[in-house]
Scaffold this active site. Structure first.
Site, PDB file in Angstrom:
ATOM      1  N   SER A   2      76.499  47.847  13.572  1.00  0.00           N
ATOM      2  CA  SER A   2      77.913  47.007  13.210  1.00  0.00           C
ATOM      3  C   SER A   2      78.276  46.201  14.561  1.00  0.00           C
ATOM      4  O   SER A   2      78.671  46.995  15.567  1.00  0.00           O
ATOM      5  CB  SER A   2      78.918  47.804  12.823  1.00  0.00           C
ATOM      6  OG  SER A   2      80.147  47.176  12.560  1.00  0.00           O
ATOM      7  N   HIS A  52      74.644  44.568  10.831  1.00  0.00           N
ATOM      8  CA  HIS A  52      75.753  44.685   9.882  1.00  0.00           C
ATOM      9  C   HIS A  52      76.751  43.998  10.414  1.00  0.00           C
ATOM     10  O   HIS A  52      77.306  44.240  11.619  1.00  0.00           O
ATOM     11  CB  HIS A  52      76.058  46.152   9.816  1.00  0.00           C
ATOM     12  CG  HIS A  52      77.113  46.460   8.724  1.00  0.00           C
ATOM     13  ND1 HIS A  52      76.542  46.560   7.202  1.00  0.00           N
ATOM     14  CD2 HIS A  52      78.396  46.791   8.715  1.00  0.00           C
ATOM     15  CE1 HIS A  52      77.656  46.873   6.590  1.00  0.00           C
ATOM     16  NE2 HIS A  52      78.868  46.906   7.448  1.00  0.00           N
ATOM     17  N   ASP A 100      80.621  43.163   9.540  1.00  0.00           N
ATOM     18  CA  ASP A 100      81.932  43.585   9.082  1.00  0.00           C
ATOM     19  C   ASP A 100      83.111  42.296   9.106  1.00  0.00           C
ATOM     20  O   ASP A 100      83.536  41.787   9.929  1.00  0.00           O
ATOM     21  CB  ASP A 100      82.638  44.615   9.775  1.00  0.00           C
ATOM     22  CG  ASP A 100      81.886  45.907   9.378  1.00  0.00           C
ATOM     23  OD1 ASP A 100      81.874  46.249   8.400  1.00  0.00           O
ATOM     24  OD2 ASP A 100      81.694  46.564  10.451  1.00  0.00           O
ATOM     25  N   MET A 125      86.573  41.122   7.659  1.00  0.00           N
ATOM     26  CA  MET A 125      87.936  41.589   7.411  1.00  0.00           C
ATOM     27  C   MET A 125      88.984  40.442   7.266  1.00  0.00           C
ATOM     28  O   MET A 125      88.838  39.492   8.267  1.00  0.00           O
ATOM     29  CB  MET A 125      88.417  42.700   8.331  1.00  0.00           C
ATOM     30  CG  MET A 125      87.428  43.657   8.461  1.00  0.00           C
ATOM     31  SD  MET A 125      87.894  45.052   9.678  1.00  0.00           S
ATOM     32  CE  MET A 125      86.361  46.204   9.689  1.00  0.00           C
ATOM     33  N   HIS A 137      79.162  42.687   4.908  1.00  0.00           N
ATOM     34  CA  HIS A 137      80.180  43.328   4.224  1.00  0.00           C
ATOM     35  C   HIS A 137      81.590  42.688   4.085  1.00  0.00           C
ATOM     36  O   HIS A 137      82.321  42.689   5.066  1.00  0.00           O
ATOM     37  CB  HIS A 137      80.136  44.663   4.922  1.00  0.00           C
ATOM     38  CG  HIS A 137      81.132  45.628   4.123  1.00  0.00           C
ATOM     39  ND1 HIS A 137      81.597  46.840   4.830  1.00  0.00           N
ATOM     40  CD2 HIS A 137      81.512  45.884   2.790  1.00  0.00           C
ATOM     41  CE1 HIS A 137      82.354  47.594   4.143  1.00  0.00           C
ATOM     42  NE2 HIS A 137      82.394  46.833   2.975  1.00  0.00           N
ATOM     43  N   MET A 164      85.004  42.601   3.376  1.00  0.00           N
ATOM     44  CA  MET A 164      86.172  43.710   3.050  1.00  0.00           C
ATOM     45  C   MET A 164      87.549  42.609   3.101  1.00  0.00           C
ATOM     46  O   MET A 164      88.217  42.592   4.074  1.00  0.00           O
ATOM     47  CB  MET A 164      86.317  44.755   4.409  1.00  0.00           C
ATOM     48  CG  MET A 164      85.284  45.603   4.393  1.00  0.00           C
ATOM     49  SD  MET A 164      85.473  46.810   5.691  1.00  0.00           S
ATOM     50  CE  MET A 164      84.211  45.627   6.901  1.00  0.00           C
ATOM     51  N   MET A 204      81.833  53.891   1.492  1.00  0.00           N
ATOM     52  CA  MET A 204      82.574  53.983   2.757  1.00  0.00           C
ATOM     53  C   MET A 204      82.794  55.541   3.022  1.00  0.00           C
ATOM     54  O   MET A 204      83.453  56.252   2.126  1.00  0.00           O
ATOM     55  CB  MET A 204      83.695  53.159   2.481  1.00  0.00           C
ATOM     56  CG  MET A 204      83.569  51.546   2.671  1.00  0.00           C
ATOM     57  SD  MET A 204      82.760  51.133   4.074  1.00  0.00           S
ATOM     58  CE  MET A 204      83.920  51.428   5.320  1.00  0.00           C
ATOM     59  N   GLY A 228      88.363  49.063   7.735  1.00  0.00           N
ATOM     60  CA  GLY A 228      89.625  48.428   8.534  1.00  0.00           C
ATOM     61  C   GLY A 228      89.558  48.550  10.025  1.00  0.00           C
ATOM     62  O   GLY A 228      89.686  47.608  10.950  1.00  0.00           O
ATOM     63  N   PHE A 229      88.948  49.698  10.525  1.00  0.00           N
ATOM     64  CA  PHE A 229      88.696  50.064  11.984  1.00  0.00           C
ATOM     65  C   PHE A 229      87.402  50.508  12.140  1.00  0.00           C
ATOM     66  O   PHE A 229      86.915  51.536  11.443  1.00  0.00           O
ATOM     67  CB  PHE A 229      89.949  50.717  12.482  1.00  0.00           C
ATOM     68  CG  PHE A 229      91.302  50.026  12.241  1.00  0.00           C
ATOM     69  CD1 PHE A 229      91.722  49.219  13.210  1.00  0.00           C
ATOM     70  CD2 PHE A 229      92.148  50.310  11.399  1.00  0.00           C
ATOM     71  CE1 PHE A 229      92.927  48.489  13.179  1.00  0.00           C
ATOM     72  CE2 PHE A 229      93.409  49.889  11.132  1.00  0.00           C
ATOM     73  CZ  PHE A 229      93.741  48.884  11.918  1.00  0.00           C
ATOM     74  N   GLY A 230      86.898  50.394  13.315  1.00  0.00           N
ATOM     75  CA  GLY A 230      85.653  51.067  13.999  1.00  0.00           C
ATOM     76  C   GLY A 230      86.012  52.342  14.561  1.00  0.00           C
ATOM     77  O   GLY A 230      87.185  52.515  14.834  1.00  0.00           O
ATOM     78  N   ASP A 283      78.692  54.158   5.607  1.00  0.00           N
ATOM     79  CA  ASP A 283      79.303  53.381   6.638  1.00  0.00           C
ATOM     80  C   ASP A 283      80.592  54.195   7.225  1.00  0.00           C
ATOM     81  O   ASP A 283      81.321  54.198   6.198  1.00  0.00           O
ATOM     82  CB  ASP A 283      79.810  52.070   6.381  1.00  0.00           C
ATOM     83  CG  ASP A 283      80.268  51.308   7.370  1.00  0.00           C
ATOM     84  OD1 ASP A 283      80.663  51.834   8.446  1.00  0.00           O
ATOM     85  OD2 ASP A 283      80.595  49.958   7.260  1.00  0.00           O
ATOM     86  N   GLY A 284      80.715  54.737   8.378  1.00  0.00           N
ATOM     87  CA  GLY A 284      81.772  55.351   8.607  1.00  0.00           C
ATOM     88  C   GLY A 284      81.450  56.634   9.402  1.00  0.00           C
ATOM     89  O   GLY A 284      81.048  57.589   8.774  1.00  0.00           O
ATOM     90  N   GLY A 285      81.710  56.884  10.771  1.00  0.00           N
ATOM     91  CA  GLY A 285      81.561  57.926  11.412  1.00  0.00           C
ATOM     92  C   GLY A 285      80.137  58.399  11.635  1.00  0.00           C
ATOM     93  O   GLY A 285      79.677  59.662  11.877  1.00  0.00           O
ATOM     94  N   GLY A 298      78.272  51.836  14.716  1.00  0.00           N
ATOM     95  CA  GLY A 298      78.891  50.735  15.747  1.00  0.00           C
ATOM     96  C   GLY A 298      78.878  51.645  16.863  1.00  0.00           C
ATOM     97  O   GLY A 298      78.078  51.206  17.809  1.00  0.00           O
ATOM     98  N   SER A 299      79.969  52.472  17.145  1.00  0.00           N
ATOM     99  CA  SER A 299      80.262  52.835  18.649  1.00  0.00           C
ATOM    100  C   SER A 299      78.923  53.867  18.948  1.00  0.00           C
ATOM    101  O   SER A 299      78.617  53.823  20.082  1.00  0.00           O
ATOM    102  CB  SER A 299      81.406  53.740  18.473  1.00  0.00           C
ATOM    103  OG  SER A 299      81.356  54.920  17.602  1.00  0.00           O
TER     104      SER A 299
END
Length: 217
Positions: A7, A32, A34, A36, A65, A67, A136, A141-143, A174-176, A196-197
């Site tokens: 991401s 990816h 994102d 927003m 994506h 959002m 999700m 909304g946040f990485g 997506d997420g964590g 992402g991170s």
């Protein structure tokens, strides 16, 4: 095959073109993006002009994506900017079938995403129309957020809804996503893993991507 989609929300925005080229070279399977709008989610990121500017930097699929509120106003712009997959949220409007048809009219892949609080059942009547479902596992909304494990339970339900399709449904999560969580997401039935991170946390993107591909395997 476990596919990793870095991401660029976690990339260095001052040199996005370089970052896209770097993760492409490092072994990413998709890019990816994102998007927003500060309304549907509490953050503001990039628009079609940035996607268009990044398009020459990689031949990988651009997984965009949305959002955003009122995605119907921007589908044409993102498709023309170079998106290969456009994913809209089930929660973002009342005419989801129409949105999916708008995306497909550009001869690109159509996806639908659901937030952690949205039950998988909400996708039962649209599942035959889409190429991809994005689950999700954090509130968008946040990485950098921690995964909500209960959200993984939806993946098996979504597979059931898909039933026997001529073309298999892709399920993205997506997420964590990191080395400690990716195996659980894969076991639940996911194919594509947005990271992402976990990818951009250090300069060795190849090592980070390979760690995700091999974790728990």
């Amino acid at each position: 095959m476990r596919m990793i989609a870095p991401s660029i929300l976690s990339a260095d925005f001052s040199r996005l073109g370089e970052e896209v080229r770097a993760v492409d070279k490092a072994g990413a399977d998709l890019i990816h993006v994102d998007v927003m709008d500060g309304h549907f989610v509490p953050n503001l990121t990039i628009g079609p002009a940035v996607v268009k500017a990044l398009r020459p930097h990689s031949k990988l699929l651009f997984d965009v994506h949305l959002m955003i509120s009122e995605p119907e106003s921007y589908i044409d712009d993102f498709a023309e900017a170079g998106a290969d997959i456009l994913t809209v949220h089930q929660e973002s409007g009342v005419h989801l079938h129409r949105l999916i048809q708008m995306i497909k009219s550009h001869n690109i892949k159509a996806g639908v995403s659901i937030n952690p609080a949205t039950p998988a059942l909400m996708l039962e009547d649209i599942i035959s129309e889409v190429d991809l479902v994005l689950v999700m596992t954090v509130n968008p909304g946040f990485g950098g957020q921690a995964m909500i494990p209960a959200a993984l339970n939806k993946i098996a339900r979504i597979r059931e809804f898909a039933g026997e399709r001529e073309k298999p449904l892709l399920i993205e999560v997506d997420g964590g996503i990191k080395a400690e969580t990716i195996a659980a997401a894969e076991a639940a039935g996911a194919d594509i893993f947005v990271a992402g991170s976990a990818v951009f946390r250090s300069n060795d993107y190849e090592a980070n991507i390979q760690a995700l591909k091999k974790a728990g395997a």
